[in-house]
Write a protein that holds these residues in place. Structure first.
Motif, PDB file in Angstrom:
ATOM      1  N   LEU A  42     -13.592   4.135 -21.422  1.00 59.41           N
ATOM      2  CA  LEU A  42     -12.655   3.897 -21.512  1.00 59.41           C
ATOM      3  C   LEU A  42     -11.304   4.308 -21.235  1.00 59.41           C
ATOM      4  N   SER A  43     -11.164   3.714 -20.600  1.00 55.95           N
ATOM      5  CA  SER A  43      -8.922   4.014 -20.446  1.00 55.95           C
ATOM      6  C   SER A  43      -8.059   3.143 -20.215  1.00 55.95           C
ATOM      7  N   SER A  44      -6.722   4.245 -21.027  1.00 54.11           N
ATOM      8  CA  SER A  44      -5.885   3.428 -20.777  1.00 54.11           C
ATOM      9  C   SER A  44      -5.460   2.471 -19.092  1.00 54.11           C
ATOM     10  N   ARG A  45      -6.173   3.253 -18.541  1.00 56.57           N
ATOM     11  CA  ARG A  45      -5.862   2.665 -17.129  1.00 56.57           C
ATOM     12  C   ARG A  45      -6.460   1.455 -16.644  1.00 56.57           C
ATOM     13  N   ASN A  46      -7.608   1.481 -16.849  1.00 53.59           N
ATOM     14  CA  ASN A  46      -8.084   0.100 -17.102  1.00 53.59           C
ATOM     15  C   ASN A  46      -7.342  -1.543 -16.415  1.00 53.59           C
ATOM     16  N   VAL A  47      -6.789  -1.412 -17.699  1.00 49.42           N
ATOM     17  CA  VAL A  47      -6.429  -2.657 -17.390  1.00 49.42           C
ATOM     18  C   VAL A  47      -5.296  -3.039 -15.695  1.00 49.42           C
ATOM     19  N   VAL A  94     -12.352   9.137  -9.493  1.00 51.01           N
ATOM     20  CA  VAL A  94     -12.238   8.329  -8.316  1.00 51.01           C
ATOM     21  C   VAL A  94     -11.226   7.513  -7.807  1.00 51.01           C
ATOM     22  N   TRP A  95     -10.811   7.163  -6.354  1.00 48.85           N
ATOM     23  CA  TRP A  95      -9.968   6.011  -6.879  1.00 48.85           C
ATOM     24  C   TRP A  95     -10.738   4.907  -6.181  1.00 48.85           C
ATOM     25  N   CYS A  96      -9.862   4.025  -7.831  1.00 48.30           N
ATOM     26  CA  CYS A  96     -11.203   2.774  -7.703  1.00 48.30           C
ATOM     27  C   CYS A  96      -9.742   1.986  -7.389  1.00 48.30           C
ATOM     28  N   GLY A  97      -9.498   1.512  -5.626  1.00 47.83           N
ATOM     29  CA  GLY A  97      -7.980   0.562  -5.385  1.00 47.83           C
ATOM     30  C   GLY A  97      -7.305   1.954  -5.445  1.00 47.83           C
ATOM     31  N   ASP A  98      -6.169   1.660  -6.274  1.00 45.95           N
ATOM     32  CA  ASP A  98      -5.170   2.715  -6.248  1.00 45.95           C
ATOM     33  C   ASP A  98      -4.709   2.672  -7.741  1.00 45.95           C
ATOM     34  N   VAL A  99      -6.186   3.287  -8.391  1.00 45.06           N
ATOM     35  CA  VAL A  99      -6.466   3.176  -9.958  1.00 45.06           C
ATOM     36  C   VAL A  99      -7.688   4.773  -9.882  1.00 45.06           C
ATOM     37  N   ARG A 100      -6.663   6.057 -10.700  1.00 39.16           N
ATOM     38  CA  ARG A 100      -7.062   7.081 -10.634  1.00 39.16           C
ATOM     39  C   ARG A 100      -8.189   6.951 -11.881  1.00 39.16           C
ATOM     40  N   LEU A 101      -9.365   6.919 -11.435  1.00 38.81           N
ATOM     41  CA  LEU A 101     -10.464   6.596 -13.364  1.00 38.81           C
ATOM     42  C   LEU A 101     -10.956   8.154 -13.219  1.00 38.81           C
ATOM     43  N   ILE A 102     -11.108   9.020 -14.181  1.00 34.69           N
ATOM     44  CA  ILE A 102     -12.141  10.412 -14.427  1.00 34.69           C
ATOM     45  C   ILE A 102     -12.990   9.703 -14.996  1.00 34.69           C
ATOM     46  N   ASP A 103     -14.437  10.727 -15.027  1.00 37.21           N
ATOM     47  CA  ASP A 103     -15.654  10.770 -16.073  1.00 37.21           C
ATOM     48  C   ASP A 103     -16.591  11.875 -15.629  1.00 37.21           C
ATOM     49  N   ASN A 104     -16.758  12.084 -16.346  1.00 41.85           N
ATOM     50  CA  ASN A 104     -18.247  14.126 -16.614  1.00 41.85           C
ATOM     51  C   ASN A 104     -19.014  13.155 -17.358  1.00 41.85           C
ATOM     52  N   ILE A 105     -20.272  14.161 -16.750  1.00 40.30           N
ATOM     53  CA  ILE A 105     -21.828  13.825 -17.495  1.00 40.30           C
ATOM     54  C   ILE A 105     -22.256  15.290 -17.822  1.00 40.30           C
ATOM     55  N   THR A 162     -23.237   8.278  -3.534  1.00 38.09           N
ATOM     56  CA  THR A 162     -23.833   7.011  -4.004  1.00 38.09           C
ATOM     57  C   THR A 162     -22.169   6.286  -4.703  1.00 38.09           C
ATOM     58  N   ILE A 163     -21.069   7.106  -4.490  1.00 38.24           N
ATOM     59  CA  ILE A 163     -19.691   6.557  -5.035  1.00 38.24           C
ATOM     60  C   ILE A 163     -18.961   5.886  -4.289  1.00 38.24           C
ATOM     61  N   ASN A 164     -19.112   6.751  -3.128  1.00 38.87           N
ATOM     62  CA  ASN A 164     -18.648   6.321  -2.026  1.00 38.87           C
ATOM     63  C   ASN A 164     -19.106   5.014  -0.915  1.00 38.87           C
ATOM     64  N   SER A 165     -19.878   4.884  -1.490  1.00 38.16           N
ATOM     65  CA  SER A 165     -21.007   3.758  -0.629  1.00 38.16           C
ATOM     66  C   SER A 165     -20.229   2.221  -1.310  1.00 38.16           C
ATOM     67  N   PHE A 166     -19.645   2.333  -2.218  1.00 38.08           N
ATOM     68  CA  PHE A 166     -19.230   1.160  -2.593  1.00 38.08           C
ATOM     69  C   PHE A 166     -17.702   0.719  -2.077  1.00 38.08           C
ATOM     70  N   PRO A 167     -17.728  -0.326  -1.701  1.00 36.73           N
ATOM     71  CA  PRO A 167     -15.827  -0.477  -1.061  1.00 36.73           C
ATOM     72  C   PRO A 167     -15.331  -0.292  -1.934  1.00 36.73           C
ATOM     73  N   GLY A 168     -14.092   0.071  -1.693  1.00 36.39           N
ATOM     74  CA  GLY A 168     -13.013   0.646  -2.752  1.00 36.39           C
ATOM     75  C   GLY A 168     -13.053   1.855  -3.455  1.00 36.39           C
ATOM     76  N   MET A 169     -13.937   2.548  -3.299  1.00 38.05           N
ATOM     77  CA  MET A 169     -14.096   3.248  -3.810  1.00 38.05           C
ATOM     78  C   MET A 169     -14.100   4.630  -3.531  1.00 38.05           C
ATOM     79  N   GLU A 170     -13.125   5.829  -3.753  1.00 36.61           N
ATOM     80  CA  GLU A 170     -13.902   7.200  -3.106  1.00 36.61           C
ATOM     81  C   GLU A 170     -13.403   8.149  -3.889  1.00 36.61           C
ATOM     82  N   VAL A 171     -14.521   9.165  -3.823  1.00 37.77           N
ATOM     83  CA  VAL A 171     -14.445  10.510  -4.884  1.00 37.77           C
ATOM     84  C   VAL A 171     -13.036  11.487  -4.314  1.00 37.77           C
TER      85      VAL A 171
END
Length: 287
Positions: free
Chosen positions: A184-189, A268-279, A229-238
């Motif tokens: 969940l992130s405020s940027r997801n919208v 990860v940049w998903c288009g022009d939205v910057r998303l973060i996560d961790n594990i 793996t993430i970079n293999s999806f079009p529109g996403m760039e680590v």
């Protein structure tokens, strides 16, 4: 719930609560509240007699003016959520109220602030330290609550509290996710429907990396596997994926030999939205 917009008003409300021997919990937010924020609010309300939630988009932590401009602002909806939850105070100051004069303080945050987000967003963590330290002085909380999605930020705030000698306990709370795994992130919208459809692949790649690491792959191979793996999806760039020591935030070159955890942090940049996560990786994932 009381909506307070001035520091003087906040001081009075906190003093009144203290006079009734109520402990103070603080949940600092930048608004655009979602279930992740509300999980912090719920925990504060369970652990304290009085909860203050700040709603303030802090300009000093944005190194990208466009990011500041486009950051979602939903004050009315935020207040409805907080009131329904039974929060005592929503502190919603203006920039002028928070910063009557420019804050020129530069914090010696050390190595925890120099890598990952610190390297990619110069000045960001100093701005975080500025606003959080101000909020802690204003609200005088016993405890302050932060979500583990911003894993590095928690380490930075702990360092700031140590520097400033603030008598507050920092409480870190688990990441909240959508049913499909997206943090969940405020940027997801800001994600388009197409971007929203692929964004959960970030968490799936992290989850899959636990088994990949357990199969005997090295730390560096695991980093490359997640990135590819993430970079293999079009529109996403680590932007970066680092597996780090959870206390120092320093990138590791190999898996720890003891039972200490390692944490994988990704942006990860998903288009022009910057998303973060961790594990979190543990010895059981690598044996």
């Amino acid at each position: 719930m009381e909506i307070i917009r001035t520091v003087r008003g906040l001081h009075k409300a906190v003093a009144d609560a203290r006079s009734k021997n109520r402990s103070i919990g603080l949940v600092p937010t930048m608004g655009a509240l979602h279930a992740g924020h509300m999980s912090l609010v719920d925990r504060s309300m369970k652990e304290n007699g009085f909860t203050v939630v700040s709603v303030f988009v802090n300009p000093t932590q944005f190194n990208n003016p466009d990011d500041l401009r486009t950051y979602p602002r939903t004050e009315e909806a935020d207040c409805r959520l907080l009131e329904a939850a039974g929060v005592d105070v929503a502190f919603i100051p203006t920039v002028e109220e928070m910063y009557p004069e420019p804050d020129t303080r530069v914090f010696d945050l050390g190595p925890v602030a120099q890598v990952m987000e610190g390297a990619m967003r110069p000045g960001h963590f100093n701005g975080v330290a500025q606003v959080v330290s101000r909020l802690m002085v204003m609200a005088s909380p016993d405890r302050a609550y932060f979500g583990e999605k911003d894993f590095q930020q928690i380490a930075v705030i702990r360092r700031m509290v140590e520097i400033e000698k603030l008598p507050v306990e920092i409480v870190d709370c688990p990441i909240c996710r959508e049913p499909d795994g997206l943090a969940l992130s405020s940027r997801n919208v800001r994600l388009t429907p197409e971007q929203r459809a692929i964004a959960p692949e970030i968490h799936r790649a992290l989850e899959a990396s636990l088994a990949y690491a357990a199969d005997g792959h090295s730390l560096r191979q695991t980093v490359e596997h997640v990135t590819d793996t993430i970079n293999s999806f079009p529109g996403m760039e680590v932007e970066y994926y680092e597996i780090v020591d959870p206390l120092t935030m320093q990138p590791l070159g190999e898996w720890p030999s003891d039972k200490a955890e390692a944490v994988g942090c990704v942006t990860v940049w998903c288009g022009d939205v910057r998303l973060i996560d961790n594990i979190k990786y543990t010895l059981s994932h690598r044996s």
